[in-house]
Design a protein around this motif. Structure first.
Motif, PDB file in Angstrom:
ATOM      1  N   LEU A 149       0.834  -1.208   0.000  1.00  0.00           N
ATOM      2  CA  LEU A 149       0.000   0.000   0.000  1.00  0.00           C
ATOM      3  C   LEU A 149       0.873   1.264   0.000  1.00  0.00           C
ATOM      4  O   LEU A 149       0.623   2.206   0.744  1.00  0.00           O
ATOM      5  N   GLN A 150       1.881   1.274  -0.868  1.00  0.00           N
ATOM      6  CA  GLN A 150       2.788   2.423  -0.938  1.00  0.00           C
ATOM      7  C   GLN A 150       2.060   3.714  -1.295  1.00  0.00           C
ATOM      8  O   GLN A 150       2.400   4.780  -0.769  1.00  0.00           O
ATOM      9  N   ASP A 151       1.066   3.628  -2.168  1.00  0.00           N
ATOM     10  CA  ASP A 151       0.320   4.826  -2.552  1.00  0.00           C
ATOM     11  C   ASP A 151      -0.450   5.411  -1.364  1.00  0.00           C
ATOM     12  O   ASP A 151      -0.552   6.630  -1.215  1.00  0.00           O
ATOM     13  N   ILE A 152      -0.952   4.550  -0.512  1.00  0.00           N
ATOM     14  CA  ILE A 152      -1.662   5.007   0.685  1.00  0.00           C
ATOM     15  C   ILE A 152      -0.665   5.656   1.650  1.00  0.00           C
ATOM     16  O   ILE A 152      -0.948   6.712   2.235  1.00  0.00           O
ATOM     17  N   ALA A 153       0.514   5.049   1.785  1.00  0.00           N
ATOM     18  CA  ALA A 153       1.550   5.615   2.651  1.00  0.00           C
ATOM     19  C   ALA A 153       1.937   7.013   2.165  1.00  0.00           C
ATOM     20  O   ALA A 153       2.064   7.944   2.971  1.00  0.00           O
TER      21      ALA A 153
END
Length: 165
Positions: A149-153
């Protein structure tokens, strides 16, 4: 249990009757892997039991990111004040407020309140088990990256709602 429940809810399976009415065997156990089989069939991605829990953990962390954005972290994880001050009263479903006690003994919780200090310690333990920051209740970059979930991070970091470790 939380992760499993979230993925089951995303499959629109009823907690009350699923799988009892649909897949229960003569031993009333059924196939515990049936949910991962359904998920695999619906999505086209082969997922085993362990993978199903990972999907649920991703769903739960997405929900947590929304909660952090809308309400914050630890400060929003609370109970109504009366639960800390007003003792448990009789209800229609369980009028004597019975619950399992030590060694399976049945006890009444009537009149009990939630102790704030114990509640806060429980939150510490919960955040630690989830891989979140204990002091703030916010998610950490390593946990979100572990879940893909890099985009959420990145989004949470822009908002000041992500802890480094």
């Amino acid at each position: 249990i939380q992760d499993r429940s979230y993925v089951k809810e995303s499959l629109i399976l009823c907690d009350w009757l699923w799988p009892n009415l649909h897949v229960a065997s003569g031993d009333h156990v059924g196939d515990p892997a049936v949910e991962s089989k359904i998920f695999s069939a619906v999505t086209g991605n082969k997922v085993d039991e362990e993978g199903l829990y990972l999907v649920g953990e991703r769903i739960f962390n997405l929900r947590r990111a929304i909660t952090a954005r809308e309400r914050g972290g630890r400060e929003s994880d609370t109970l109504p004040e009366y639960m800390f001050t007003v003792g448990l009263v009789e209800g229609t479903e369980n009028p004597k407020c019975l619950a399992p006690g030590k060694d399976g003994e049945v006890i009444s919780l009537k009149g009990t309140v939630v102790e704030k200090e114990k509640f806060e310690r429980m939150k510490d333990e919960y955040y630690q088990l989830r891989g979140w920051d204990v002091a703030t209740g916010l998610q950490t970059r390593p946990k979100l990256e572990q879940l893909g979930l890099q985009d959420i991070a990145k989004n949470l970091e822009k908002r000041g709602l992500l802890m480094v470790a």
